[in-house]
Design a protein around this motif. Sequence first.
Motif: not given
Length: 179
Positions: A88-104
């Motif tokens: 779950r920690k990996r998934r949260r970090r990945a989702a946060l990184a994607v949102r940060h990069v894509l400014h979602l």
Amino acid sequence: MQEMNRLLRPQAAGSMEDGRMAGEGFEAFYEAERDGLFGALVLITGNRHEAEEIAEDAFLALWERWDRVSGLEDPTGYLYRTAMNGFRKRRRRAALAVRHVLHLAPAEDLFAQADARQVVAQALAGISRRQRAALVLTEMLGFSSEEAGRALGIRPVTVRVLASQGRAAIKNNMERNDE
């Protein structure tokens, strides 16, 4: 020769045999559980490489705490819980990184919104109707104290006093509930 080296090594507070048994205990646990954990993580992640990394991290976390974990009633359950937390920690970090990069914008969480509405409703239920009206108009709807005063038929200073009293009452109620 190995036996002689073992005998010549200085021993810590516990005997060397005790230390070796603790190590062997973890090794036996690792051998017994690694394939099952890896298989479960492959199914969960859909990726053998990621499953292997998560399993390694979980076993490392258990090895670091083996002196306490080995005494647990269900060390296997603790292992799986540790692995799932890592996943779950990996998934949260990945989702946060994607949102940060894509400014979602974060996804709309309907459950969190429902929980927030329930908390607000409970907090407002614990104060008087006049305080509730003042808080809803000024804090939730963004009315100025003058606009809220006109809507309620009271002076703006009364709106500010009621809102202040309402906030204090909510704070006291929440502190009492936390105890």
